[in-house]
Scaffold this motif. Structure first.
Motif, mmCIF file in Angstrom:
data_model
loop_
_atom_site.group_PDB
_atom_site.id
_atom_site.type_symbol
_atom_site.label_atom_id
_atom_site.label_comp_id
_atom_site.label_asym_id
_atom_site.label_seq_id
_atom_site.Cartn_x
_atom_site.Cartn_y
_atom_site.Cartn_z
ATOM 1 N N VAL A 181 19.042 21.244 82.408
ATOM 2 C CA VAL A 181 20.483 21.107 82.174
ATOM 3 C C VAL A 181 21.069 19.966 83.010
ATOM 4 O O VAL A 181 21.831 19.143 82.521
ATOM 5 C CB VAL A 181 21.205 22.436 82.517
ATOM 6 N N SER A 182 20.675 19.911 84.287
ATOM 7 C CA SER A 182 21.279 18.936 85.203
ATOM 8 C C SER A 182 20.510 17.623 85.296
ATOM 9 O O SER A 182 21.062 16.611 85.737
ATOM 10 C CB SER A 182 21.374 19.545 86.609
ATOM 11 N N TYR A 183 19.243 17.644 84.906
ATOM 12 C CA TYR A 183 18.355 16.479 85.024
ATOM 13 C C TYR A 183 18.199 16.023 86.475
ATOM 14 O O TYR A 183 17.887 14.869 86.736
ATOM 15 C CB TYR A 183 18.856 15.311 84.162
ATOM 16 N N ARG A 184 18.388 16.944 87.406
ATOM 17 C CA ARG A 184 18.165 16.664 88.820
ATOM 18 C C ARG A 184 16.993 17.541 89.278
ATOM 19 O O ARG A 184 17.039 18.769 89.137
ATOM 20 C CB ARG A 184 19.406 16.973 89.659
ATOM 21 N N VAL A 185 15.945 16.902 89.807
ATOM 22 C CA VAL A 185 14.744 17.649 90.180
ATOM 23 C C VAL A 185 14.623 17.843 91.693
ATOM 24 O O VAL A 185 13.932 18.777 92.145
ATOM 25 C CB VAL A 185 13.468 16.943 89.663
#
Length: 220
Positions: A181-185
């Motif tokens: 959803v956020s594309y932050r890993v």
């Protein structure tokens, strides 16, 4: 690169998966402890066919990756049998069955540590096999191996991320869902790692205290 506001938000999301992780861990550990004891007893059977069959099964399970076993139980077993299980039950069964083969060795070391005279005394007193095991042998065999059993509890806890492969909503899968959803890993995976480190340390401390309390009671 690190967003503290997002980290705080995702931490709250990830912590919601903790109950699922603990349930799978405890369920798998209890099953591993029960099956491990059964395997340890069967390996000591006087019947050659039972002894050899148990050894072969234990060796097969140990030689097969846990992930493959989970895939078989969750995806393949329902295709060849009328039985199907939820992701949670499959995870508990997979973890319990896999680590029961290692727990059987833990029990074996404890049982082998019991003096031979204890077996002979039980026979001389005409104890049944059941009474010999549960009243004489196991009370002496289990306490020394409690720390090793505790280590396997921690190992099972750290293996719960593999259950994401069968769609069980544990910590890693929740992190992956958040990333999609956020594309932050960076934040989700880092926090996931920290949670596992903290959880493992807390379990280790609890097991250490339990062992010390148990030893004090035995010495009293």
């Amino acid at each position: 690169m690190w967003d503290w506001d997002y980290a705080a938000e995702v931490t709250g999301i990830l912590l919601k998966a903790i109950p699922n992780v603990l349930l799978a861990t405890l369920g798998g550990f209890v099953l591993a402890a029960v099956l491990g004891l059964a395997f340890a007893a069967l390996i000591r059977s006087r019947l050659t066919i039972v002894r050899n069959a148990t050894k072969a099964f234990v060796h097969f399970i140990r030689s097969t990756p846990l992930l493959v076993q989970l895939f078989f139980l969750y995806y393949s077993l329902p295709m060849i049998t009328p039985f199907s299980m939820t992701a949670f039950l499959t995870g508990v069964l997979g973890l319990g069955l896999h680590y029961s083969t290692y727990m059987s060795e833990v029990y074996r070391s404890g049982i082998d540590g019991v003096a031979k005279g204890q077996w002979e005394a039980s026979t001389a007193l005409n104890f049944s096999k059941r009474r010999t095991w549960f009243s004489v042998i196991l009370p002496q065999a289990i306490p020394p191996v409690v720390p090793i059993m505790g280590n396997y509890l921690i190992v099972i806890f750290k293996e719960t991320p593999t259950l994401s492969a069968i769609t069980y909503i544990e910590l890693l899968l929740r992190a992956k869902n958040e990333i999609s959803v956020s594309y932050r890993v960076f934040e989700p995976y880092t926090i996931t790692g920290v949670i596992f480190i903290v959880g493992s340390l807390l379990m280790s401390l609890a097991i250490s205290r339990l062992q010390k309390r148990w030893m004090r009671k035995r010495a009293a």
